[in-house]
Motif scaffolding. Structure first.
Motif, PDB file in Angstrom:
ATOM      1  N   HIS A  80       0.832  -1.202   0.000  1.00 37.13           N
ATOM      2  CA  HIS A  80       0.000   0.000   0.000  1.00 37.13           C
ATOM      3  C   HIS A  80       0.865   1.250   0.000  1.00 37.13           C
ATOM      4  CE1 HIS A  80      -3.467  -2.483   0.902  1.00 37.13           C
ATOM      5  NE2 HIS A  80      -2.826  -3.016   1.926  1.00 37.13           N
ATOM      6  N   LEU A  81       0.318   2.302  -0.575  1.00 42.96           N
ATOM      7  CA  LEU A  81       0.930   3.624  -0.475  1.00 42.96           C
ATOM      8  C   LEU A  81      -0.134   4.565   0.060  1.00 42.96           C
ATOM      9  CD1 LEU A  81       3.544   5.266  -1.064  1.00 42.96           C
ATOM     10  CD2 LEU A  81       2.427   5.995  -3.187  1.00 42.96           C
ATOM     11  N   GLU A  82       0.033   4.963   1.309  1.00 51.34           N
ATOM     12  CA  GLU A  82      -0.882   5.909   1.936  1.00 51.34           C
ATOM     13  C   GLU A  82      -0.398   7.311   1.631  1.00 51.34           C
ATOM     14  OE1 GLU A  82      -3.564   4.836   3.863  1.00 51.34           O
ATOM     15  OE2 GLU A  82      -4.261   6.892   4.043  1.00 51.34           O
ATOM     16  N   MET A  83      -1.263   8.108   1.017  1.00 55.07           N
ATOM     17  CA  MET A  83      -0.883   9.452   0.600  1.00 55.07           C
ATOM     18  C   MET A  83      -1.754  10.466   1.338  1.00 55.07           C
ATOM     19  SD  MET A  83      -0.385   8.837  -3.493  1.00 55.07           S
ATOM     20  CE  MET A  83      -2.142   8.684  -3.801  1.00 55.07           C
ATOM     21  N   ASN A  84      -1.123  11.328   2.101  1.00 50.83           N
ATOM     22  CA  ASN A  84      -1.823  12.329   2.886  1.00 50.83           C
ATOM     23  C   ASN A  84      -1.458  13.740   2.435  1.00 50.83           C
ATOM     24  OD1 ASN A  84      -3.024  10.346   4.672  1.00 50.83           O
ATOM     25  ND2 ASN A  84      -1.020  10.152   5.641  1.00 50.83           N
TER      26      ASN A  84
END
Length: 126
Positions: A80-84
């Protein structure tokens, strides 16, 4: 045959978050890296982050440190790549890629990955 399938892209407002997923298949050992890249229209491909399957070590490009987080779910063979705190300049097609290294990973400029997914569009509106 190695296969990578991205999901999770979409349209989000500036300041929002998205989580991209990369489902992997076909690897015969744990010695491989999954990297995330993006390419915006008219721009060169940019490496964002990577994770080494065997020990979970990670690498981030300076441009996303503190905003993006990479993680893996070994049971689901997914990264996963969590982008905030997304910004309009994060708008691009995002790709996951894989390479069978045995030492870790990097997304430094010039590094090549052998296997690529089809990409998922991320659009950040202002």
């Amino acid at each position: 045959e190695v296969q990578l399938v991205e999901s999770g892209g979409g349209l989000v407002q500036a300041g929002g978050s998205l989580r991209l997923s990369c489902k992997t298949a076909g690897f015969t050992s744990d010695d491989y890296a999954i990297g995330w890249f993006r390419q915006a229209p008219g721009k060169e491909r940019e490496g964002l982050s990577c994770i080494f399957r065997r020990d979970g070590s990670t690498h981030y490009a300076d441009s996303v440190k503190g905003r993006f987080t990479i993680s893996k779910d070994n049971a689901k063979n997914t990264v996963h790549l969590e982008m905030n705190s997304l910004k309009p300049e994060d708008t691009a097609v995002y790709y996951c890629a894989a390479e069978t290294w045995d030492w870790g990973c990097t997304v430094a400029a010039g590094v090549e990955y052998a296997y690529w997914g089809q990409g998922t569009q991320v659009t950040v509106s202002s």
